[in-house]
Design an enzyme around this catalytic site. Structure first.
Site, mmCIF file in Angstrom:
data_model
loop_
_atom_site.group_PDB
_atom_site.id
_atom_site.type_symbol
_atom_site.label_atom_id
_atom_site.label_comp_id
_atom_site.label_asym_id
_atom_site.label_seq_id
_atom_site.Cartn_x
_atom_site.Cartn_y
_atom_site.Cartn_z
ATOM 1 N N ASP A 103 24.863 36.125 14.155
ATOM 2 C CA ASP A 103 23.672 36.255 13.573
ATOM 3 C C ASP A 103 23.798 35.948 12.160
ATOM 4 O O ASP A 103 24.427 36.678 11.523
ATOM 5 C CB ASP A 103 22.836 37.657 13.883
ATOM 6 C CG ASP A 103 21.679 37.880 13.099
ATOM 7 O OD1 ASP A 103 21.495 38.978 12.575
ATOM 8 O OD2 ASP A 103 20.863 36.946 13.178
ATOM 9 N N HIS A 126 21.996 30.313 39.216
ATOM 10 C CA HIS A 126 21.780 30.601 40.745
ATOM 11 C C HIS A 126 22.282 29.457 41.603
ATOM 12 O O HIS A 126 22.185 29.656 42.815
ATOM 13 C CB HIS A 126 20.813 31.540 41.114
ATOM 14 C CG HIS A 126 21.012 32.740 42.136
ATOM 15 N ND1 HIS A 126 22.283 32.531 43.044
ATOM 16 C CD2 HIS A 126 20.249 33.582 42.244
ATOM 17 C CE1 HIS A 126 22.132 33.756 43.389
ATOM 18 N NE2 HIS A 126 21.017 34.262 43.494
ATOM 19 N N SER A 154 38.612 43.392 15.761
ATOM 20 C CA SER A 154 37.332 44.218 16.472
ATOM 21 C C SER A 154 37.826 44.291 17.775
ATOM 22 O O SER A 154 38.854 43.887 18.314
ATOM 23 C CB SER A 154 36.270 43.388 16.180
ATOM 24 O OG SER A 154 35.936 42.030 16.539
ATOM 25 N N ASP A 214 26.855 32.549 42.793
ATOM 26 C CA ASP A 214 26.035 33.587 43.707
ATOM 27 C C ASP A 214 26.513 34.954 43.241
ATOM 28 O O ASP A 214 27.313 35.053 42.566
ATOM 29 C CB ASP A 214 26.681 33.342 45.136
ATOM 30 C CG ASP A 214 27.933 33.304 45.485
ATOM 31 O OD1 ASP A 214 28.393 32.673 46.300
ATOM 32 O OD2 ASP A 214 28.579 34.303 44.782
#
Lengths: 372, 476
Positions: free
Chosen positions: B343, B446, B300, B450
């Site tokens: 999933d 954060h 894939s 950055d």
């Protein structure tokens, strides 16, 4: 013998409002049907469907079916106690719970299943089994087969070739039995042996028996011949034509609601969740850094979910906060390796990233998961 | 005035409902009696002992295996009460009466006896004592009706209350469509039938109530123009909706998600998104797919995305790091264990491909195949699900373009990949060409990452994918 394939005929005599005149009204006394599917869940669903929807007052039914490899446990049994679940998963053998009582059996294409549907009043297992024995003797007169008072059929007075179970409802009932023609005895004996120790439960236990295939007694016999002989005998006793009607358990128009029944039989809640309450008291022998830790584990499992969980770890082997998180997570979750793996690996994300701690955690969890 | 009898059984239980009374003379012998004054005129219920009926084959005792009801539940005739087992036969015992369960005579695994009471049911006295026979026969009809029944071969199932309602309204049960269990005719079915016959106004079904909004919109503009004529406002009709809220405990996979996401909340996320032109990669994959298939592997786009991410992490290792609990230390992880969100039927799981930094694209494809088949079989092991350092979520296989993924602790970054769309774009000559465009949405912690770092990483990753040949230069 005539095998008739069904097409667009709403022939099943059921509580549905079928406006057309159906051919069932011409056939009296009995009906013989055979499943084209080898899927254990689909075939069990057909039994459910007939039990719930067909009017058996005028007409009794004989259902013939075979399954690809599967272990079928009785309604009130414990799969952990009855079979080797790890081996089942490895070999991709399906696990099903039927609605009738009795013990655990192994099915493959070398085993045939017969279900006798009658009204509740006409429920009579001995008669059905005598019919099977009569059919076998008609086919091979030299076979030494007889019915015991435990509703087993024995070959040579020693080997079990058929086991029985039954389901009774309000107005209808069914009695089904297996018949070993040419099943894989090696797989049978290995999957039906549970490695589980320390399990205490009131679930119906299976009674192990010495088994033999009819094929071993007479290599000229095949499953098809046996099915045919039994159908012939049934037809004779019910004074009907020797027709076997094929049905497709995936046909929703013929059997409305069947796909829901099939789905339900495959749910975790049915297969594992219906296990009567049981408790586990065992000891994990964990090898950790050149020493062996004996960790006592006690669990109560109800509806397939962990109700109570106690793990006797050495003090401070795991940080107490983490231990209580583990117990809290396990409590209420399924006694299932997949779910437990997900939970314990998630918990690992949330604790300090310490290699030592992680390896201890993994060791403990892998041992716990091996129990399931 | 009604006499309230205190039960003498070991678990003393007060009957909660106010309107219960027992026509039991033995109650008078009890010293503890309470008189309850009732203001409403409700008839007293009669407690009937429902005995275990004959199982057949001369069986006299069975084991109770499961109760389907508990004390205080209301049951209708033919509802399942319990499951009993006897010698390989499992029997479903159904109720003979409508009423409320007042006492269970056995616990699970007890032996129950045929002919002895199984449960006590309180039935409505106004209905009288139900007969011992199952009420299956149809009410008195003309002979013609009766034979009609036989030809159809079905039994009309209906409780005595429903039959009475039908009889009172001169309705033939055979003409009513039953919607209950086993096609049983319910009270609602009789009412629906009546409504159709007499045109009576009954609470309409929910479907009928959904008035297409367009019609209303068309009607409204006309109103201001014509003030003389009044537009009739439809009277609000009660919408009959039989749905009930369902509450269940959070367990299993959901529990895992709750824990993970609650921890992720502590991380200050920032997002960064971009668009990738995968035209060249699409072509490359088409060429390589048959080669991979020959080796027995499904190829894939993910192996390319994963390998490109690892190459990027080599230049920006802070994205493959972990911040400790107190935010005191940053650990730069040596292995690139890239997680792939999956999933499954049970929910979201994130197994990871270990050491991508030393894997080829093909190696990654093989490993992905293995993880995918284990994942769908529910057989992933703990090592597959732990040790991840960076995650990619290919939500695009289901759909979507931009997303806002949540970082999975103890990681510090995650990327969500949207679907590949064919869109018009300008090429270097200023011409409009067909391009295979995919959007990526990154989220990063954060506290230690950055925006500039994230942007440069994303640009590098993008350049590898937009020009796959450039990957060859940096492949290790």
């Amino acid at each position: 013998m005539v095998l008739q394939s069904l097409k667009n005929c709403l022939w099943l005599p059921c509580v549905l409002r079928t406006p057309k005149a159906c051919f069932w009204s011409t056939a009296s006394g009995g009906l013989i049907i055979q499943s084209v599917s080898n899927d254990v869940y689909q075939n069990l669903a057909v039994e459910d469907w007939i039990h719930d929807h067909m009017d058996l007052e005028k007409q009794q039914v004989l259902f013939l079916w075979r399954n690809s490899p599967a272990v079928v446990i009785g309604r009130h049994q414990n799969p952990w106690q009855e079979c080797n679940l790890k081996l089942l998963r490895q070999k991709n053998i399906k696990l099903a719970r039927r609605r009738s009582g009795g013990g655990t059996v192994y099915h493959d294409l070398g085993n045939i299943n017969l279900t006798f549907f009658t009204t509740r009043k006409k429920y009579e297992r001995m008669e059905n089994l005598k019919l099977v024995v009569k059919a076998l003797k008609a086919l091979r007169p030299q076979l030494d087969v007889h019915v015991t008072d435990r509703y087993d059929i024995l070959l040579d007075r020693k080997y079990k070739i058929s086991g029985t179970a039954a389901k009774l409802g309000r107005t209808s009932a069914y009695h089904h039995c297996t018949l070993l023609c040419n099943a894989d005895k090696f797989v049978l004996s290995s999957v039906l042996k549970s490695p589980f120790k320390g399990l205490k439960s009131n679930a119906t236990p299976s009674v192990p028996a010495l088994v033999k295939n009819l094929f071993e007694e007479d290599p000229s016999l095949t499953s098809e011949m046996l099915l045919d002989a039994i159908a012939k005998e049934y037809a004779m006793q019910h004074q009907i034509d020797h027709h076997i009607t094929l049905i497709n358990p995936a046909d929703e128009t013929l059997l409305p609601g069947i796909s829901n029944k099939t789905k339900e039989l495959q749910t975790w809640e049915w297969v594992y969740g219906k296990t009567p309450k049981f408790s586990i008291s065992t000891c994990l022998n964990m090898v950790y850094k050149d020493s062996v830790l004996d960790v006592k584990v006690n669990m109560d499992v109800k509806h397939g979910r962990i109700e109570v969980c106690n793990i006797d770890l050495p003090e401070q082997w795991l940080p107490p906060g983490l231990y209580s998180e583990l117990v809290k997570s396990l409590t209420g979750s399924k006694f299932c390796p997949n779910e437990t793996t997900t939970l314990v690996t998630t918990l690992l994300r949330l604790c300090p990233q310490d290699d030592e701690l992680h390896s201890r955690w993994r060791l403990l969890c892998e041992n716990m998961i091996r129990l399931m | 005035v009604c006499i309230h009898r205190v039960r003498s059984c070991s678990s003393v239980r007060f009957i909660k409902s106010k309107y219960v009374c027992v026509f039991d003379k033995s109650a008078l012998k009890f010293s503890h009696q309470q008189r309850l004054f009732r203001t409403s005129a409700v008839s007293c219920g009669q407690i009937v002992q429902f005995k275990l009926s004959d199982i057949g084959e001369g069986i006299t005792e069975v084991t109770v295996k499961e109760w389907y009801i508990k004390e205080g539940d209301s049951v209708s005739q033919f509802d399942s009460i319990c499951e009993v087992q006897s010698d390989k036969a499992s029997v479903t015992i159904t109720s003979r009466y409508d009423g409320i369960i007042r006492k269970l005579h056995y616990s699970i695994d007890d032996i129950a006896f045929v002919g002895k009471p199984l449960v006590d049911i309180e039935i409505d006295a106004s209905k009288g004592v139900a007969s011992e026979e199952d009420v299956v026969e149809t009410p008195p009809m003309s002979h013609e009706e009766h034979t009609h029944q036989e030809i159809k071969g079905h039994k009309t199932l209906a409780t005595p209350a429903v039959r009475r309602l039908a009889m009172e309204n001169n309705i033939k049960l055979s003409e009513v469509v039953g919607t209950g269990k086993d096609n049983r005719i319910l009270k609602e079915d009789i009412l629906n039938y009546l409504a159709k016959q007499t045109g009576a106004i009954l609470p309409p079904s929910p479907k009928a109530e959904i008035v297409p909004p367009q019609r209303r919109a068309e009607a409204v503009p006309a109103a201001p123009k014509d003030k003389a004529r009044k537009i009739p406002v439809p009277a609000p009709r009660p919408i009959a909706f039989a749905g009930k809220d369902k509450t269940e405990p959070v367990t299993g996979f959901q529990k895992a998600m709750v824990k993970t996401m609650s921890a992720a909340l502590k991380i200050p996320h920032f997002g960064y998104s971009d668009e990738i032109d995968l035209t060249q990669l699409v072509q490359l994959r088409e060429e390589l797919k048959p080669l991979a298939e020959m080796r027995g592997v499904k190829l894939s786009f993910m192996p390319f995305f994963i390998k490109a991410a690892s190459l990027g992490l080599l230049q920006y290792p802070i994205l493959n790091a972990s911040l400790d609990e107190n935010c005191q230390n940053v650990t730069y992880k040596a292995s690139h264990n890239i997680g792939v969100a999956m999933d499954t039927e049970q929910g979201l799981i994130v197994p990871n491909v270990k050491n991508v930094q030393v894997c080829s694209v093909f190696d990654i494809a093989v490993e992905l195949n293995r993880l995918q088949s284990l994942g769908s079989a529910g057989q992933l092991g703990t090592s597959d699900l732990t040790g991840g350092t960076f995650t990619l979520s290919n939500i695009g296989t289901i759909g979507g373009t931009y997303a806002k993924p949540v970082i999975l602790p103890p990681e510090v970054a995650i990327g969500a990949l949207g679907k590949i769309q064919v869109l018009p774009r300008f090429n270097s000559k200023g011409e409009v060409v067909k391009a295979q465009i995919m959007n990526v949405s990154w989220s990063a912690d954060h506290r230690i990452i950055d925006g500039a770092t994230m942007a440069r990483f994303s640009n590098l990753w993008k350049s590898y994918l937009e020009n796959p040949a450039s990957m060859l230069l940096d492949l290790k």
